[in-house]
Design an enzyme around this catalytic site. Structure first.
Site, PDB file in Angstrom:
ATOM      1  N   LYS A   1       0.858  -1.198   0.000  1.00  0.00           N
ATOM      2  CA  LYS A   1       0.000   0.000   0.000  1.00  0.00           C
ATOM      3  C   LYS A   1       0.889   1.241   0.000  1.00  0.00           C
ATOM      4  CE  LYS A   1      -3.828   2.104   2.635  1.00  0.00           C
ATOM      5  NZ  LYS A   1      -4.727   1.956   3.794  1.00  0.00           N
TER       6      LYS A   1
ATOM      7  N   SER B   1      -9.665   1.692   2.906  1.00  0.00           N
ATOM      8  CA  SER B   1      -8.824   2.468   2.020  1.00  0.00           C
ATOM      9  C   SER B   1      -7.736   1.651   1.338  1.00  0.00           C
ATOM     10  CB  SER B   1      -8.185   3.610   2.803  1.00  0.00           C
ATOM     11  OG  SER B   1      -7.305   3.092   3.789  1.00  0.00           O
TER      12      SER B   1
ATOM     13  N   SER C   1      -9.736  -0.548   7.259  1.00  0.00           N
ATOM     14  CA  SER C   1      -9.190  -0.485   5.895  1.00  0.00           C
ATOM     15  C   SER C   1      -8.398  -1.683   5.416  1.00  0.00           C
ATOM     16  CB  SER C   1      -8.331   0.757   5.733  1.00  0.00           C
ATOM     17  OG  SER C   1      -9.163   1.846   5.494  1.00  0.00           O
TER      18      SER C   1
END
Ligand code: GLN
Length: 485
Positions: A78, A153, A177
């Site tokens: 990420k 997210s 997330s």
């Protein structure tokens, strides 16, 4: 041969037996990326050249029998965790040119284990969102159906693993997330206990809630990744000096003697009937496997979202003050004064959701309102912590849905922030209390979208999550069910 669809544990064996080289594996992953990335859009940055170079180096080490637990395994991360020499944007325009001079501790640990970092994955800007629609670099698509969101997210992290573009990934979880996108994309996602994994090098969103964790194809891979990234780090004052067990060992045990709590507040109005059916069916399977089932209550669950949307924006408004055009990333060059430069840089650099959070957070912390909002929210947080303390005297883990519904269509909720915020109702409480939570695939909806099951346990009880998850995974046998791409 195509290697991209293998799990890490299957691939590891082939690599260690020298039946395949890291270079072949890395080439296979890039050919997969070449084939599907245009449809999915999971990546913000790809470093093919660097990855191939590193694959050759690792190959030489394997030849000399220098083999680490992840030797030759390509992984994408990420874009919220700093990678030395590789751009790290946080999904924001304000960090578009930012190349970190150091790597986060988790990256160093993965690399020391022999992993090959191939690129950085899409995310909601500064990890604010539940659909990955707040990314300055485009919206990744759900591999199961490209009209749907992949969750947020850490949407890119879930999509890349689900689409076999990465063998596993890391995400961050402030209010769900990791678990929520893992659930929407049909993979495993684990948010560890607050303090279990170092956050040094993580772009901070809400520091009392943020935690880094793995997203993987199955539970065994999740345990493997957690083994590598866990542990005390003197560079992170919130990391905890507790011994790290071997999480893979935890998978050997059955469910005898375990009590699973079913919290009634997690099965309330708004829960999609298909999600409820899939979770209840899994509970039956776990019972057949030898677990005891007990109905329990966490009475303050319904106040979690309200408390979170005060605490998280308050902390974010302070954390994001550092992006001022001076220290990192982009700067507006047309300004006439320092103040003007701050304003123009932040106005251009941040997207709407980030601005909304900064405004909410600054308001909640302002004098006169602090007691009414932040202090009150902190008190509610304590009540939620106490709910968990009590419930974990009655059961070992909690079983529930991860999200009230499967993934929704791209654009469906983007103009209604409140309905988006409510979709986190079942994941937020774990962050408020700092306990670990995991999402495991437990079904497919009639529209063909994955459904996840959430397991929560008390602090530093990740082994229990993995043990229950592993037993369920064996009984449902969903791992081989993959999106058709
Ligand atoms: N959706 C939640 C938010 O927008 C949680 C995000 C997260 O866990 N990073 O804040």
């Amino acid at each position: 041969m195509d290697f991209h669809s293998l799990t890490i544990h299957a691939l590891k064996d082939l690599l260690a037996e020298k039946k395949v080289t890291p270079l072949q594996v890395t080439e296979s992953i890039f050919s997969r990326i070449g084939a599907v990335e245009e449809k999915i859009g999971a990546f913000i940055t790809i470093d093919k050249e660097g990855a191939l170079r590193r694959a050759e180096e690792i190959g030489k080490k394997i030849d000399c029998d220098e083999i680490g637990p992840l030797s030759g395994v390509p992984l994408a991360i990420k874009d919220v965790i700093c990678t030395k020499g590789m751009r790290t944007t946080g999904g924001s325009k304000i960090l578009e040119p930012f190349i970190p001079p150091y790597s986060g501790t988790v990256i160093e640990k993965l690399e020391a284990a022999g992993a090959i970092i191939i690129g950085k994955l899409s995310m909601d800007e500064f990890a604010m969102g539940s659909a990955n629609e707040n990314c300055a670099y485009g919206v990744p698509k759900n591999p199961w159906n490209q009209e749907y969101i992949c969750g947020g997210s850490s949407g890119g992290s879930a999509a890349a693993v689900s689409a076999d573009e990465s063998f596993a990934s890391l995400g961050s979880d402030t209010g769900g997330s990791i678990r929520q996108p893992a659930s929407h994309c049909g993979i495993v996602g684990l948010k560890p206990t607050y303090g279990r994994v170092s956050r040094f090098g993580l772009l901070a969103y809400a520091s009392s809630l943020d935690q880094i964790g793995p997203l993987t194809k199955d539970i065994r891979d999740c345990a493997l990744m957690l083994n590598i990234i866990s542990g005390y780090d003197p560079k992170d004052s919130t990391s905890v000096n507790e011994p790290v067990p071997d999480y893979v060992d935890a998978l050997q045990d059955g469910l005898q003697g375990m009590t699973l709590g079913i919290p009634k507040e997690y099965f309330g109005p708004g829960l999609d009937p298909e999600v409820e059916a899939a979770v209840r069916n899994s509970v039956t399977k776990l019972q057949e496997a030898g677990a005891k089932i007990k109905s329990v209550s966490l009475p303050h669950t319904e106040y979690g979202v309200a408390a979170y949307y005060i605490i998280a924006p308050a902390e974010a408004s302070s954390n994001l003050a550092r992006y001022d055009g001076v220290k990192y990333g982009m700067r507006d060059m047309g300004a006439e004064s320092l103040m003007d430069m701050y304003k123009r840089t932040r106005s251009k650099g941040f997207g709407n959701e980030v601005k909304r959070r900064i405004i909410m957070g600054t308001y909640a912390l302002s004098s006169g309102y602090y007691d009414a909002y932040y202090k009150k929210a902190s008190q509610v947080r304590t009540l939620i912590v106490k709910d968990y303390q009590k419930v974990f005297t009655e059961c070992d883990v909690l079983i529930s849905p991860v999200t009230p519904t499967p993934a929704w269509k791209i654009g469906e909720k983007s103009h209604d922030p409140l309905s988006m915020y409510l979709s986190d109702a079942l994941t937020i409480p774990a962050n408020l209390a700092g306990i670990p939570g995991m999402s495991v695939p437990c079904g497919i909806s009639s529209e063909g979208l994955p459904i996840g099951l959430q397991i929560q346990a008390s602090h530093f009880q990740e082994e229990k999550l993995l043990r229950v998850g592993f037993n369920l995974e064996q009984r449902l046998d969903l791992v081989k069910t993959k999106p058709a791409l």
